[in-house]
Design an enzyme around this catalytic site. Structure first.
Site, PDB file in Angstrom:
ATOM      1  N   TYR A 150       0.842  -1.204   0.000  1.00  0.00           N
ATOM      2  CA  TYR A 150       0.000   0.000   0.000  1.00  0.00           C
ATOM      3  C   TYR A 150       0.873   1.249   0.000  1.00  0.00           C
ATOM      4  CZ  TYR A 150      -3.258   3.605   1.565  1.00  0.00           C
ATOM      5  OH  TYR A 150      -3.999   4.755   1.668  1.00  0.00           O
ATOM      6  N   LYS A 154       1.154   4.545  -2.775  1.00  0.00           N
ATOM      7  CA  LYS A 154       1.056   5.970  -2.445  1.00  0.00           C
ATOM      8  C   LYS A 154       2.364   6.711  -2.770  1.00  0.00           C
ATOM      9  CE  LYS A 154      -3.193   6.014  -1.279  1.00  0.00           C
ATOM     10  NZ  LYS A 154      -4.185   6.706  -2.150  1.00  0.00           N
TER      11      LYS A 154
END
Length: 285
Positions: A150, A154
């Site tokens: 994750y 980002k």
């Protein structure tokens, strides 16, 4: 006398109770007309407002983009003042135990989705001399444990936005990376719903309880409403910052990232997640 036209805002991922939902409400409060996207199976009563147009869109599906673009053009008359790349999903797992198929799906939403939106809508944004807003995360700055993939999405989104900002400058388009802290949204619920757990043969098995507690955590969060109020007020200024840090824990992460060695995060997370427990625990066989 020239009449002032409406300001149009396109926001992806506007499910009930999430950041997109809150952003839509606050852009409307500021006089904007919002195009809010949802997946077909999502409810939409929460977006019932005369200044909100709700349109189905899966940002991972290229075939949906052209008919969706035509819908947006018919609503906005070719002017798009703000594009908010908000749609996102989460996958929590240790880096070593990561199921790459899950990560590919997450990159499709979190990274390739924004790229696809910019590709199809940049000329409308240039026409309006508007803004592109990417909803990033402190996870893309610090090595938050169990979030390697994750965090990678980002970090990729941040750097894509950084480069896009330079390339769009000649056209008067602002690009803003929102470095989001802890915000109370629905993004973590998929991990809980899927009962995310470490594989039985994981080398991290000795801290399986710590991993489970992390998946089921209730972090100290900012509300979506408070978060959206700050983001919208910043984005609608004539000269928004390149990076806007907003949400709980952002001040701490920003200070550590700016003033201390990169390995400061290693030291903190090693202790917070009791990783010392793993020293000497692995036995081959």
């Amino acid at each position: 006398m020239t009449t002032q036209r409406n300001k149009y805002v396109l926001i992806t991922g506007c499910g009930e109770g999430g950041i997109g939902h809150a952003l839509a409400k606050h852009f409307v409060k500021n006089g904007c007309v919002v195009i809010a996207t949802l997946l077909p199976q999502e409810g939409r009563k929460h977006l019932d407002h005369p200044q909100i147009h709700v349109v189905d869109l899966n940002v991972t599906n290229e075939e949906e983009m052209l008919p969706f673009k035509k819908q947006v053009e018919s609503i906005t008359d070719g002017n798009l003042d703000v594009l908010v790349n908000n749609a996102g999903i989460c996958y929590t797992m240790t880096a070593a135990d990561t199921d790459v198929r899950q990560v590919e799906r997450m990159f499709a939403v979190n990274v390739f989705g924004p790229m696809r939106m910019v590709h199809h809508f940049h000329k409308m944004i240039v026409h309006a001399r508007g803004a592109i807003v990417n909803i990033g995360s402190i996870g893309g700055v610090c090595p938050y444990i169990f979030g390697a993939s994750y965090n990678a999405t980002k970090a990729a989104l941040h750097h894509y936005g950084n480069t896009l900002r330079v390339e769009m400058k000649p056209f008067g388009v602002r690009v803003v990376n929102i470095i989001s802290g802890e915000v109370s949204t629905n993004i973590l619920k998929s991990d809980v719903r899927d009962s995310r757990a470490l594989p039985d043969n994981s080398i991290y098995a000795p801290i399986a309880d710590i991993f489970k507690a992390h998946v089921n955590r209730t972090p100290n969060t900012m509300t979506p409403d408070e978060y959206a109020r700050g983001v919208v007020a910043t984005v609608l200024t004539p000269s928004p910052p390149a990076w806007f840090w907003h949400g709980n824990s952002t001040l701490l992460v920003r200070m550590l990232d700016t003033f201390l060695p990169r390995t400061t995060f290693d030291w903190l997370f090693y202790r917070w997640f009791n990783l010392k427990t793993l020293e000497g625990s692995f036995k081959e066989g």
